[in-house]
Structure formats: structure tokens, C-alpha cells
Design an enzyme around this catalytic site. Sequence first.
Site, short mmCIF file in Angstrom:
data_model
loop_
_atom_site.label_atom_id
_atom_site.label_comp_id
_atom_site.label_asym_id
_atom_site.label_seq_id
_atom_site.Cartn_x
_atom_site.Cartn_y
_atom_site.Cartn_z
N TYR A 100 -14.64 -42.22 51.62
CA TYR A 100 -15.61 -43.09 52.29
C TYR A 100 -15.18 -44.57 52.20
O TYR A 100 -15.56 -45.38 53.04
CB TYR A 100 -16.98 -42.99 51.61
N GLY A 101 -14.47 -44.90 51.14
CA GLY A 101 -14.23 -46.29 50.77
C GLY A 101 -13.67 -47.18 51.86
O GLY A 101 -13.97 -48.37 51.91
N CYS A 119 -17.17 -46.87 41.05
CA CYS A 119 -16.93 -45.73 41.95
C CYS A 119 -16.99 -44.49 41.08
O CYS A 119 -16.41 -44.46 39.99
CB CYS A 119 -15.56 -45.87 42.60
N THR A 120 -17.68 -43.46 41.56
CA THR A 120 -17.91 -42.28 40.72
C THR A 120 -16.65 -41.45 40.49
O THR A 120 -16.64 -40.57 39.64
CB THR A 120 -19.03 -41.40 41.31
N HIS A 121 -15.60 -41.71 41.26
CA HIS A 121 -14.33 -41.02 40.98
C HIS A 121 -13.65 -41.56 39.72
O HIS A 121 -12.88 -40.86 39.08
CB HIS A 121 -13.36 -41.19 42.15
N CYS A 155 -22.61 -41.69 44.72
CA CYS A 155 -21.51 -42.42 45.35
C CYS A 155 -21.96 -43.86 45.58
O CYS A 155 -22.95 -44.10 46.27
CB CYS A 155 -21.18 -41.75 46.68
N ASN A 156 -21.23 -44.78 45.00
CA ASN A 156 -21.57 -46.20 45.16
C ASN A 156 -21.40 -46.65 46.61
O ASN A 156 -22.19 -47.43 47.14
CB ASN A 156 -20.67 -47.06 44.28
N THR A 157 -20.34 -46.16 47.26
CA THR A 157 -20.03 -46.59 48.63
C THR A 157 -21.12 -46.13 49.60
O THR A 157 -21.58 -46.90 50.44
CB THR A 157 -18.67 -46.01 49.07
N ASP A 174 -21.51 -36.73 47.24
CA ASP A 174 -20.47 -37.76 47.19
C ASP A 174 -19.48 -37.41 48.30
O ASP A 174 -19.55 -36.35 48.90
CB ASP A 174 -19.79 -37.72 45.81
N SER A 175 -18.53 -38.30 48.54
CA SER A 175 -17.49 -38.00 49.50
C SER A 175 -16.60 -36.85 49.02
O SER A 175 -15.95 -36.19 49.83
CB SER A 175 -16.61 -39.23 49.71
N GLU A 215 -8.70 -37.00 43.94
CA GLU A 215 -8.93 -35.82 44.78
C GLU A 215 -7.73 -34.87 44.74
O GLU A 215 -7.86 -33.70 45.05
CB GLU A 215 -9.20 -36.24 46.23
#
Length: 273
Positions: free
Chosen positions: A51-52, A193-195, A82-84, A19-20, A161
Site C-alpha cells: 500500500y505504501g 508500519c506493522t511490517h 496498517c498505518n498506511t 493489512d496489505s 513479504e
Amino acid sequence: MDTHPPLSTGPTAPIALFDSGVGGLSVLRHVRQRLPRERLLYVADTAYMPYGEKSTALIRARVLWLAQRLLAMEAKLLVLACNTATAAAVRELREALPTLPVVGMEPGLKPAIDVSRSRRVGIIATEGTLRSEKFRLLLARYGAGAEVLTRACPGLVEQVEQGALSDGASEVLLRRYLAPLQQAGVDTLVLGCTHYPFLIPLIRRIVGEEMAVIDTGEAVARQVQSQLQQHGIASLAEGVGALRFYTTADPEPQQALFRRLWGEPLTLERLPP
Ligand code: DGL
């Protein structure tokens, strides 16, 4: 991509997720629970997070570069946690490495439509995911069954983050992003979004307990399991597989957050060059 590294597809090889940043840990948790014998590598591309709001070209380059690194570490299967990154690059990744099993992610629109009673579904995701062709196709495929409202959430990934999972600034942002969806009568909210699963307690505080909240982490873990079986590469090891965590930035400032979100002691390492 000019080289095609040899694939190490043996059952003892690790599964790699990336992921980012820390978002993919919400997916890793489900993979770990479902497949405890598997060795797992987790990579956060912290140097390029978020990344978004980055260009599709840049995200593609990062995904292809990271995939090469992970193959060099003998990964047998890659999860774009990560979806993005999936929206920007999963097709190019599969074209570049056709023999490598890849599991990507997309917002859980179909399960959301299945559970929504008001037939009004909200999707929160990054700008990158929502503007992608892949998302347009997802809407075209499943969106007809309901009214689908989307909302990009700039700033939210950065809050996660920083470990700001329930502070005032995160709440202000979330209230602003969720208000139009709530006002429109959405009864199901897709976390695209995985966050965002790390913000579920705060989201619940805002939307209450009635709203269905859809996170695709468990579905991704099932998909990983089925790919392993299909390719005959599931681990046969006894006991629990090793788990390693990497970042593309300096590990030191990130270590405490990783430990907190993962909930167990761990050592965060720099991704080998
Ligand atoms: N976690 C990523 C996703 O699922 C995106 C985070 C970012 O913007 O870097 O879309």
C-alpha cells in the site's frame, strides 16, 4: 459506498483485522494475547500489496471494499492493522459505516517522546503514511516536544513479504534508512508500519540495545479491548476463539510465510467474493 450492510454486533461475532499483507500479524499477535476468547479474522490484501507507494484514492477504495467484505462475514469490529491504510482511509471508513467500531493505527510518536531522553525521535514508515494529512496532524499535535526525524523505507515491506527478515539485502536497506537517524542522535525509534516489528532482531543488530524501539501493537490491542467493553460486544465464550486467515491473492504461495510469521500451523484461505 451505496449500501449500508446490517451490522452484526453480537458478542459471538468475530473481530476482523486487515493489512496489505503479513504486517498486521504483528498486531494480531497482541490482540490474540489480550483477548484469547475472541474469534478473529485476519485478511491480507496481498493482491494490492504494498500500500505504501499506492495512491490515497486506491487505498481508500480497497479499505471500503474490504470493510464491506468483512461486514458480510459478520465482523463486529474492524482493526486497520496498517498505518498506511489508517492514514489514507480511517475517516472515510467511519463516515461510510458510522455504527461499526473501527480501531486504526498511527505511529507511536507520543510514547516515543515520553521515553526519549535526547529529545530526538526517529520514525520509519511508508511513503503513504509520512505524506498523509493524518501524519501532519500527529506531528503538529505531539511533535513540538522533540526533534522528529522521519524516514520512508521503500522496499522494506516487500522484503518482509518475501520472508527476508535477516538477509543481506534487508540489512543493506535498513542500514541506509537508519544511518541518518543514528547520526542525528536519535535515541528512540518508532516503527510506523506493522511490517517492521518482524525486522526487530535485524534492527537491534544495527542500532544496538540502547535505542528504545516503539511498536504500537499492544496499544492497539488495549484499544480493541476498550471498544469491545464500551459497545458491550466482548465475547463471553469459554475457551479460545477460532482464528481464520485470508488473502485476496492466491493463498498457496503465501501459506508458508504466514505459518512462519505466526509460528503455528494454519490454513490460509482466499477471501470469499
Ligand atoms: N503494513 C502497512 C503499514 O502499517 C503498510 C505496508 C505496505 O506498504 O503495504 O503501514
